[in-house]
Write a protein that holds these residues in place. Structure first.
Motif, PDB file in Angstrom:
ATOM      1  N   GLY A 140      22.106  51.184   7.906  1.00 42.13           N
ATOM      2  CA  GLY A 140      22.602  51.602   6.599  1.00 42.13           C
ATOM      3  C   GLY A 140      21.664  52.560   5.879  1.00 42.13           C
ATOM      4  N   PRO A 141      21.852  52.715   4.560  1.00 40.98           N
ATOM      5  CA  PRO A 141      21.046  53.652   3.776  1.00 40.98           C
ATOM      6  C   PRO A 141      19.557  53.317   3.847  1.00 40.98           C
ATOM      7  CG  PRO A 141      22.949  52.899   2.517  1.00 40.98           C
ATOM      8  CD  PRO A 141      22.886  52.045   3.742  1.00 40.98           C
ATOM      9  N   LEU A 142      18.723  54.348   3.690  1.00 43.94           N
ATOM     10  CA  LEU A 142      17.279  54.162   3.741  1.00 43.94           C
ATOM     11  C   LEU A 142      16.778  53.454   2.492  1.00 43.94           C
ATOM     12  CD1 LEU A 142      15.984  57.611   5.066  1.00 43.94           C
ATOM     13  CD2 LEU A 142      16.744  55.612   6.368  1.00 43.94           C
ATOM     14  N   ALA A 143      15.797  52.580   2.692  1.00 46.33           N
ATOM     15  CA  ALA A 143      15.071  51.988   1.577  1.00 46.33           C
ATOM     16  C   ALA A 143      13.801  52.813   1.344  1.00 46.33           C
ATOM     17  CB  ALA A 143      14.729  50.537   1.893  1.00 46.33           C
ATOM     18  N   SER A 144      13.061  52.440   0.333  1.00 49.08           N
ATOM     19  CA  SER A 144      11.821  53.141   0.007  1.00 49.08           C
ATOM     20  C   SER A 144      10.879  53.157   1.212  1.00 49.08           C
ATOM     21  CB  SER A 144      11.133  52.449  -1.166  1.00 49.08           C
ATOM     22  OG  SER A 144       9.868  53.017  -1.414  1.00 49.08           O
ATOM     23  N   GLY A 145      10.319  54.328   1.518  1.00 46.07           N
ATOM     24  CA  GLY A 145       9.326  54.453   2.580  1.00 46.07           C
ATOM     25  C   GLY A 145       9.883  54.579   3.975  1.00 46.07           C
ATOM     26  N   GLN A 146      11.207  54.576   4.127  1.00 44.70           N
ATOM     27  CA  GLN A 146      11.788  54.561   5.464  1.00 44.70           C
ATOM     28  C   GLN A 146      12.186  55.954   5.948  1.00 44.70           C
ATOM     29  OE1 GLN A 146      14.994  51.627   5.176  1.00 44.70           O
ATOM     30  NE2 GLN A 146      13.665  50.104   6.137  1.00 44.70           N
ATOM     31  N   VAL A 147      12.320  56.049   7.283  1.00 45.47           N
ATOM     32  CA  VAL A 147      12.813  57.265   7.923  1.00 45.47           C
ATOM     33  C   VAL A 147      13.878  56.871   8.939  1.00 45.47           C
ATOM     34  CG1 VAL A 147      10.623  58.493   7.637  1.00 45.47           C
ATOM     35  CG2 VAL A 147      11.049  57.240   9.761  1.00 45.47           C
ATOM     36  N   ARG A 148      14.796  57.789   9.198  1.00 42.63           N
ATOM     37  CA  ARG A 148      15.828  57.566  10.208  1.00 42.63           C
ATOM     38  C   ARG A 148      15.512  58.472  11.409  1.00 42.63           C
ATOM     39  NH1 ARG A 148      20.804  55.448   9.276  1.00 42.63           N
ATOM     40  NH2 ARG A 148      20.550  55.891   7.036  1.00 42.63           N
ATOM     41  N   VAL A 149      15.533  57.863  12.597  1.00 40.05           N
ATOM     42  CA  VAL A 149      15.169  58.580  13.814  1.00 40.05           C
ATOM     43  C   VAL A 149      16.333  58.544  14.799  1.00 40.05           C
ATOM     44  CG1 VAL A 149      13.540  58.752  15.737  1.00 40.05           C
ATOM     45  CG2 VAL A 149      12.742  57.939  13.502  1.00 40.05           C
ATOM     46  N   ALA A 150      16.779  59.725  15.217  1.00 41.72           N
ATOM     47  CA  ALA A 150      17.756  59.814  16.300  1.00 41.72           C
ATOM     48  C   ALA A 150      16.982  59.720  17.609  1.00 41.72           C
ATOM     49  CB  ALA A 150      18.516  61.134  16.217  1.00 41.72           C
ATOM     50  N   MET A 151      17.190  58.643  18.351  1.00 44.52           N
ATOM     51  CA  MET A 151      16.384  58.391  19.544  1.00 44.52           C
ATOM     52  C   MET A 151      16.764  59.342  20.672  1.00 44.52           C
ATOM     53  SD  MET A 151      14.417  56.140  18.357  1.00 44.52           S
ATOM     54  CE  MET A 151      13.517  55.679  19.854  1.00 44.52           C
ATOM     55  N   ARG A 152      15.757  59.836  21.379  1.00 40.70           N
ATOM     56  CA  ARG A 152      15.967  60.810  22.445  1.00 40.70           C
ATOM     57  C   ARG A 152      15.507  60.331  23.816  1.00 40.70           C
ATOM     58  NH1 ARG A 152      19.181  62.793  19.215  1.00 40.70           N
ATOM     59  NH2 ARG A 152      18.694  64.588  17.874  1.00 40.70           N
ATOM     60  N   ALA A 153      14.548  59.415  23.857  1.00 42.75           N
ATOM     61  CA  ALA A 153      14.027  58.969  25.160  1.00 42.75           C
ATOM     62  C   ALA A 153      13.339  57.625  25.007  1.00 42.75           C
ATOM     63  CB  ALA A 153      13.057  60.007  25.736  1.00 42.75           C
ATOM     64  N   PRO A 159       8.842  40.412  18.557  1.00 40.97           N
ATOM     65  CA  PRO A 159      10.027  39.902  17.869  1.00 40.97           C
ATOM     66  C   PRO A 159      10.898  40.985  17.228  1.00 40.97           C
ATOM     67  CG  PRO A 159       8.157  39.655  16.440  1.00 40.97           C
ATOM     68  CD  PRO A 159       7.624  40.238  17.732  1.00 40.97           C
ATOM     69  N   LEU A 160      10.373  42.217  17.086  1.00 40.22           N
ATOM     70  CA  LEU A 160      11.221  43.283  16.549  1.00 40.22           C
ATOM     71  C   LEU A 160      12.235  43.720  17.599  1.00 40.22           C
ATOM     72  CD1 LEU A 160       8.521  45.537  14.823  1.00 40.22           C
ATOM     73  CD2 LEU A 160       9.947  43.766  13.777  1.00 40.22           C
ATOM     74  N   GLN A 161      13.310  44.337  17.151  1.00 40.77           N
ATOM     75  CA  GLN A 161      14.292  44.875  18.093  1.00 40.77           C
ATOM     76  C   GLN A 161      13.697  46.078  18.831  1.00 40.77           C
ATOM     77  OE1 GLN A 161      16.934  43.531  19.011  1.00 40.77           O
ATOM     78  NE2 GLN A 161      17.632  42.178  17.377  1.00 40.77           N
ATOM     79  N   GLY A 162      14.204  46.327  20.049  1.00 46.15           N
ATOM     80  CA  GLY A 162      13.699  47.404  20.870  1.00 46.15           C
ATOM     81  C   GLY A 162      14.299  48.760  20.531  1.00 46.15           C
ATOM     82  N   VAL A 163      14.016  49.727  21.386  1.00 47.52           N
ATOM     83  CA  VAL A 163      14.336  51.129  21.096  1.00 47.52           C
ATOM     84  C   VAL A 163      15.587  51.632  21.795  1.00 47.52           C
ATOM     85  CG1 VAL A 163      11.890  51.633  20.714  1.00 47.52           C
ATOM     86  CG2 VAL A 163      12.890  52.026  22.983  1.00 47.52           C
ATOM     87  N   MET A 164      16.248  50.808  22.603  1.00 48.02           N
ATOM     88  CA  MET A 164      17.450  51.271  23.311  1.00 48.02           C
ATOM     89  C   MET A 164      18.653  51.245  22.374  1.00 48.02           C
ATOM     90  SD  MET A 164      16.748  52.406  26.308  1.00 48.02           S
ATOM     91  CE  MET A 164      18.362  52.468  27.057  1.00 48.02           C
ATOM     92  N   GLN A 165      18.574  52.100  21.371  1.00 47.30           N
ATOM     93  CA  GLN A 165      19.637  52.269  20.391  1.00 47.30           C
ATOM     94  C   GLN A 165      19.625  53.735  19.962  1.00 47.30           C
ATOM     95  OE1 GLN A 165      18.735  50.066  16.661  1.00 47.30           O
ATOM     96  NE2 GLN A 165      16.798  49.486  17.605  1.00 47.30           N
ATOM     97  N   GLU A 166      20.762  54.271  19.694  1.00 50.43           N
ATOM     98  CA  GLU A 166      20.850  55.705  19.445  1.00 50.43           C
ATOM     99  C   GLU A 166      20.225  56.136  18.132  1.00 50.43           C
ATOM    100  OE1 GLU A 166      24.573  57.476  21.841  1.00 50.43           O
ATOM    101  OE2 GLU A 166      25.166  56.126  20.198  1.00 50.43           O
ATOM    102  N   GLU A 167      20.033  55.195  17.228  1.00 50.57           N
ATOM    103  CA  GLU A 167      19.448  55.531  15.933  1.00 50.57           C
ATOM    104  C   GLU A 167      18.640  54.349  15.434  1.00 50.57           C
ATOM    105  OE1 GLU A 167      21.848  58.134  13.201  1.00 50.57           O
ATOM    106  OE2 GLU A 167      21.696  56.338  11.930  1.00 50.57           O
ATOM    107  N   MET A 168      17.465  54.630  14.850  1.00 51.62           N
ATOM    108  CA  MET A 168      16.615  53.584  14.299  1.00 51.62           C
ATOM    109  C   MET A 168      16.181  53.965  12.896  1.00 51.62           C
ATOM    110  SD  MET A 168      14.146  52.494  17.512  1.00 51.62           S
ATOM    111  CE  MET A 168      13.456  51.094  16.596  1.00 51.62           C
ATOM    112  N   VAL A 169      16.072  52.959  12.033  1.00 47.68           N
ATOM    113  CA  VAL A 169      15.482  53.128  10.715  1.00 47.68           C
ATOM    114  C   VAL A 169      14.226  52.272  10.657  1.00 47.68           C
ATOM    115  CG1 VAL A 169      15.745  52.617   8.253  1.00 47.68           C
ATOM    116  CG2 VAL A 169      17.590  53.740   9.496  1.00 47.68           C
TER     117      VAL A 169
END
Length: 334
Positions: free
Chosen positions: A24-37, A110-120
């Motif tokens: 969803g929308p970004l909170a303070s201090g966050q960035v959205r990353v379109a994962m490439r590899a 315990p965090l979720q991994g990176v095999m997702q097309e977009e991460m915040v």
């Protein structure tokens, strides 16, 4: 968006692609990353089989990923749209010595991994990639690269002329070999075949030992170091290799246990008699990552990539890793 996850923690066979809403929308201090590899690690097997502290519900696979920043919160400085970044492995370890609290925020358990097309993520969880690297090359760095760097020079400085013992041709070992040569170190490497030994020589190893032909390779390491032993041994094998790594190391030297390919070591019988320092490596901090990247950029280091798979081919990539036939890192291209 697509994710690759497991709900049952029954290993590679339990992985499946799912379609979910993007973050969803970004909170303070966050960035959205379109994962490439992304890249795969032996740790992924432990995560997928439920051996690590898993998040509730399903687990998105893999800890190492890179991508392009596509959105930043208004209060974020130092990161902008279009930047090529890597996601840090230890989200809570920004710098300084490791503490027990820093290990609670590791990527993919315990965090979720990176095999997702977009991460915040919070902006502190991204590190800029050296500009000469592709996303796939950058994806080799968050675990294997930072681990290799921290093992070499995190607990103690690596000084030119020191000797380093490395094991095999996997991601940590090939990157550690490349980094050790930047420091002017002498590298002795062991591997399982003459062909792999030759490839390690081509990458910069000063001496190589085929451990299938020389099972007591620690004796050969001693002979190559005039009976003294190496200054630093990076142990990848775990239970099957740790005693020989210690036996290969000089009095007052250091052994850095990194991998658990053959399982957790039992009580090390030679530990107290050896008079070596044991410094287990927990990957490294964001500061380690940035220092490593500066060296990679200055020397234009190119990580060794064994093979590349598509997003949907993650299970095949993991099976290739499981076979142990890879040399360098196995990467996933989104």
């Amino acid at each position: 968006m697509k994710i690759f996850h497991t709900k049952t923690y029954e290993g590679i066979d339990s992985l499946q692609v799912a379609h979910v809403d993007p973050p969803g929308p970004l909170a303070s201090g966050q960035v959205r990353v379109a994962m490439r590899a992304a890249s795969v690690n032996y740790r992924d097997f432990m995560a997928l089989s439920g051996q690590l502290r898993s998040p509730e519900g399903s687990l998105i696979a893999c800890s190492d990923g890179t991508g392009e920043v596509v959105e930043v919160a208004e209060d974020v400085a130092g990161v902008k749209v279009g930047d090529a970044v890597a996601i840090t492995y230890n989200a809570g370890w920004l710098g300084g010595p490791w503490r027990d609290t820093t290990s609670m925020m590791t990527r993919c358990c315990p965090l979720q991994g990176v095999m997702q097309e977009e991460m915040v993520v919070h902006h502190s969880e991204v590190v800029h990639l050296p500009t000469h690297l592709s996303f796939e090359e950058g994806a080799t760095l968050p675990c294997a690269g930072v681990t290799a760097w921290h093992a070499l020079c995190g607990p103690a400085p690596l000084i030119p002329g020191m000797s380093v013992l490395l094991q095999g041709g996997g991601g940590v070992s090939t990157l550690a070999l490349q980094f050790a040569k930047l420091f002017g170190a002498r590298v002795i490497a062991i591997s399982s075949s003459d062909d792999r030994c030759q490839r390690l020589k081509q990458l910069g190893a000063d001496e190589v030992i085929n451990y299938r032909e020389v099972p007591e390779w620690n004796q050969s390491v001693r002979e190559l170091t005039d009976g003294k032993g190496v200054d630093l041994a990076i142990d990848i094998g775990g239970a099957d290799t740790i005693d020989r790594s210690i036996a290969s190391t000089r009095i007052g030297g250091r052994v850095a246990p990194v991998g658990l390919i053959s399982g957790w070591p039992n009580t090390v019988s030679s530990l107290f008699a050896s008079s070596v320092d044991i410094t287990p490596i927990r990957v490294g901090s964001r500061d380690d990552f940035e220092m490593m990247n500066r060296a990679i950029a200055l020397h234009q280091v190119k990580p060794v990539i064994d093979s590349q798979y598509s997003f949907e081919e993650l299970p095949q990539a993991l099976r290739h890793l499981e076979s142990g036939k890879h040399f360098g890192k196995i990467v996933i291209s989104f």
